[in-house]
Design an enzyme around this catalytic site. Structure first.
Site, PDB file in Angstrom:
ATOM      1  N   ASP A  65     -12.737   3.303  10.799  1.00  0.00           N
ATOM      2  CA  ASP A  65     -13.186   4.603  11.281  1.00  0.00           C
ATOM      3  C   ASP A  65     -12.128   5.660  10.988  1.00  0.00           C
ATOM      4  O   ASP A  65     -10.925   5.373  10.993  1.00  0.00           O
ATOM      5  CB  ASP A  65     -13.433   4.562  12.794  1.00  0.00           C
ATOM      6  CG  ASP A  65     -14.576   3.647  13.188  1.00  0.00           C
ATOM      7  OD1 ASP A  65     -15.344   3.242  12.301  1.00  0.00           O
ATOM      8  OD2 ASP A  65     -14.682   3.334  14.396  1.00  0.00           O
ATOM      9  N   ARG A  66     -12.580   6.878  10.805  1.00  0.00           N
ATOM     10  CA  ARG A  66     -11.664   7.972  10.462  1.00  0.00           C
ATOM     11  C   ARG A  66     -10.484   8.108  11.433  1.00  0.00           C
ATOM     12  O   ARG A  66      -9.334   8.261  10.992  1.00  0.00           O
ATOM     13  CB  ARG A  66     -12.449   9.292  10.392  1.00  0.00           C
ATOM     14  CG  ARG A  66     -11.597  10.460   9.942  1.00  0.00           C
ATOM     15  CD  ARG A  66     -12.437  11.691   9.674  1.00  0.00           C
ATOM     16  NE  ARG A  66     -11.656  12.681   8.966  1.00  0.00           N
ATOM     17  CZ  ARG A  66     -12.167  13.671   8.250  1.00  0.00           C
ATOM     18  NH1 ARG A  66     -13.471  13.800   8.153  1.00  0.00           N
ATOM     19  NH2 ARG A  66     -11.395  14.523   7.628  1.00  0.00           N
TER      20      ARG A  66
END
Length: 233
Positions: A65-66
C-alpha cells in the site's frame, strides 16, 4: 516530489530480482493521480546503472500500500517475474511486517481469521466473521514485541495477501495502526505514511534454488528508528 531510487535503497539484486526498501508515500504502480510510481523509478535506476538504451525490464511481483514502507521485490526478467508471482500465489513466501499501534492487544500473540470484502467506492476493506459471496479468506499471526513510550510494536505474519489485510484485521481487534486514519486511528499522518513496515521476506529463489532471506531497515524518520531496540527479539 519523490526522490529517485539510489544504491542506498537497494536491499538485494541478482540477474533476475531486485529488492527495494520502499519509502512510505510511494506508489508501486501508476494510478490516475499521475504521481511517478516506484515501478518507473526502478526502471530509470536500472536503465542508468546498466546503460540500457531501450530501458530495463521491470516486473511488479507484488504490492505494498502507498502509506506502507519496507521490502518490495521487482523482477528484472520475465522468467523471474512469472516464477516469483507463482511463489506468492502458492504462499511459499514467508512475510514479516512490523506494525505500531496505540492500544495493546488483548492477547500477546494470536491468530486472526476473517473474511474480507472490498468497498471500492471508499477504497476500504471490511472485516467479517463468516464466509459469504464476495468475501475472501484472510489469515495472519501476530505477536507483541514490546512497548515504547505508550506505543506497542507488533510483529505480523500474514499467511494470505489480501488488499489492506493487516490494516483491516488489526483495526478489527481494536488496534488500528498509528497514522491509519482510514481504519480508525484518530489522526492521519501528514507524511502520507502509516506505521506499517514490510520487514522481512524469506523464500527459495525460483531460479537459483537457494534460500533467500531479505531484511528492510526501518525508516530513519525520528519515530520508527526508536523501535530498532526490538530488532533480534
Amino acid at each position: 516530489m519523490n526522490m529517485p531510487i539510489s544504491d542506498s535503497d537497494i536491499i538485494y539484486e541478482d540477474n533476475h530480482l531486485l529488492a527495494v526498501n520502499k519509502r512510505a508515500g510511494y506508489l508501486v504502480q501508476a494510478d490516475p493521480g499521475g504521481d511517478e510510481p516506484l515501478e518507473d523509478m526502478v526502471n530509470k535506476y536500472l536503465t542508468k546503472k546498466y546503460s540500457k538504451p531501450n530501458g530495463a525490464f521491470v516486473g511488479v511481483v507484488h504490492r505494498l500500500d502507498r502509506p506502507v514502507s519496507g521490502l518490495i521485490l521487482f523482477a528484472k526478467t520475465s522468467k523471474g517475474l512469472e516464477r516469483m508471482q507463482q511463489l506468492f500465489k502458492d504462499r511459499e513466501i514467508q512475510k514479516t511486517y512490523w506494525a505500531v499501534v496505540r492500544n495493546p492487544p488483548e492477547q500477546p500473540e494470536a491468530k486472526l481469521v476473517h473474511w474480507l470484502s472490498r468497498d471500492r467506492t471508499q477504497n476500504v476493506t471490511k472485516v467479517h466473521r463468516e464466509a459469504a459471496d464476495g468475501r475472501v479468506y484472510a489469515e495472519l499471526d501476530y505477536r507483541l514485541l514490546g512497548e515504547l513510550d505508550g506505543y506497542y510494536l507488533l510483529e505480523v505474519y500474514p499467511l494470505t495477501g489480501r488488499t489492506h489485510q493487516i490494516r483491516a484485521q488489526l483495526a478489527s481487534m481494536g488496534c488500528p495502526i498509528v497514522g491509519d486514519h482510514k481504519y480508525g486511528y484518530p489522526r492521519g499522518s501528514l507524511r502520507r505514511s502509516i506505521c506499517l513496515h514490510a520487514k522481512k521476506l524469506s523464500f527459495v529463489h525460483p531460479i537459483k534454488k537457494e534460500p533467500i532471506v531479505l531484511f528492510a531497515r526501518l525508516p530513519k524518520d525520528g519515530f520508527w528508528d526508536r523501535f530498532e531496540v526490538f530488532d533480534g527479539e
